[in-house]
Design a protein around this motif. Sequence first.
Motif, PDB file in Angstrom:
ATOM      1  N   GLY A  51      34.077  39.810  28.677  1.00 29.85           N
ATOM      2  CA  GLY A  51      35.106  39.419  29.641  1.00 29.85           C
ATOM      3  C   GLY A  51      36.519  39.497  29.125  1.00 29.85           C
ATOM      4  N   GLN A  57      37.064  45.836  29.840  1.00 30.23           N
ATOM      5  CA  GLN A  57      37.702  45.430  31.083  1.00 30.23           C
ATOM      6  C   GLN A  57      38.472  46.553  31.773  1.00 30.23           C
ATOM      7  N   GLN A  61      34.731  49.111  32.691  1.00 30.24           N
ATOM      8  CA  GLN A  61      34.473  48.481  33.986  1.00 30.24           C
ATOM      9  C   GLN A  61      34.851  49.373  35.159  1.00 30.24           C
ATOM     10  N   TRP A 125      31.908  38.629  39.947  1.00 29.16           N
ATOM     11  CA  TRP A 125      33.063  39.470  39.620  1.00 29.16           C
ATOM     12  C   TRP A 125      34.347  38.969  40.268  1.00 29.16           C
ATOM     13  N   ILE A 126      34.306  38.637  41.557  1.00 30.99           N
ATOM     14  CA  ILE A 126      35.509  38.168  42.245  1.00 30.99           C
ATOM     15  C   ILE A 126      36.015  36.847  41.666  1.00 30.99           C
ATOM     16  N   GLU A 128      35.641  35.808  38.701  1.00 31.09           N
ATOM     17  CA  GLU A 128      36.161  36.120  37.373  1.00 31.09           C
ATOM     18  C   GLU A 128      37.567  36.720  37.462  1.00 31.09           C
ATOM     19  N   MET A 129      37.768  37.634  38.427  1.00 29.60           N
ATOM     20  CA  MET A 129      39.090  38.231  38.615  1.00 29.60           C
ATOM     21  C   MET A 129      40.108  37.178  39.047  1.00 29.60           C
ATOM     22  N   VAL A 130      39.699  36.273  39.925  1.00 28.85           N
ATOM     23  CA  VAL A 130      40.592  35.205  40.387  1.00 28.85           C
ATOM     24  C   VAL A 130      40.946  34.284  39.224  1.00 28.85           C
ATOM     25  N   LYS A 132      41.073  34.916  36.047  1.00 29.04           N
ATOM     26  CA  LYS A 132      41.901  35.511  35.006  1.00 29.04           C
ATOM     27  C   LYS A 132      43.241  36.044  35.505  1.00 29.04           C
ATOM     28  N   TYR A 133      43.242  36.633  36.731  1.00 27.62           N
ATOM     29  CA  TYR A 133      44.431  37.371  37.152  1.00 27.62           C
ATOM     30  C   TYR A 133      45.141  36.785  38.366  1.00 27.62           C
TER      31      TYR A 133
END
Length: 221
Positions: A51, A57, A61, A125-126, A128-130, A132-133
Amino acid sequence: MSGLIKSSIARKVAMALSGLFLVFFLLQHFTINFTSIFSPDTFNELSHFMGTNPLVQFALQPVLIFGVVFHFIMGFVLEVKNRNARAVKYAKYSGGANASWMSRNMILSGLVILAFLGLHFYDFWIPEMVHKYVEFAPEDPTRYYHELLEKFVSPVRTGIYVLSFVFLALHLWHGFASSFQSVGFNNKFSVGATKFAKVFAIVIPLGFIVVSLVLHFNNNH
């Protein structure tokens, strides 16, 4: 891309190569997930590495996502082309004499897997993206196992995952073995490769099912 769509051989080879690539990813994904049932710390360490590693990443990915999309697009193209090529339908279906159930229903199992991937992206996945970013939350190397465990609290959701892995096994049973033929792997090792593909098609999805059930019952202790 237009050349791939027009050439029957190129379509099959592209489909096989993208499938083999996804099989490799599936094995890697299973290896990490399997550690969760006997060592949460190991699972956290591996997940944290995957991750936060820039190569994974920002290079691997996107390639993986492209491979998934490409594989399913080529699957639909092949299905449409094959259906249109059948000028004369079978007057009578004679059971498995024409083709196995798996080979005749690859598009069905593929659609189920595609729906499962949508759920999997929504679950993992979503968020995780939220995390981190979007929220820019501070990284916690120990959070991954707890987050994984939460996804298998519901027996309904766990059942959906189990059913999806059954369809994955059916898809792999025909698809993995036939991919070797599509790329021209037809020599003295062909029988061994086919047997390996059949074993893989059973063992890996079954392993995912075991992980899902163990995590679910761990939530109830």
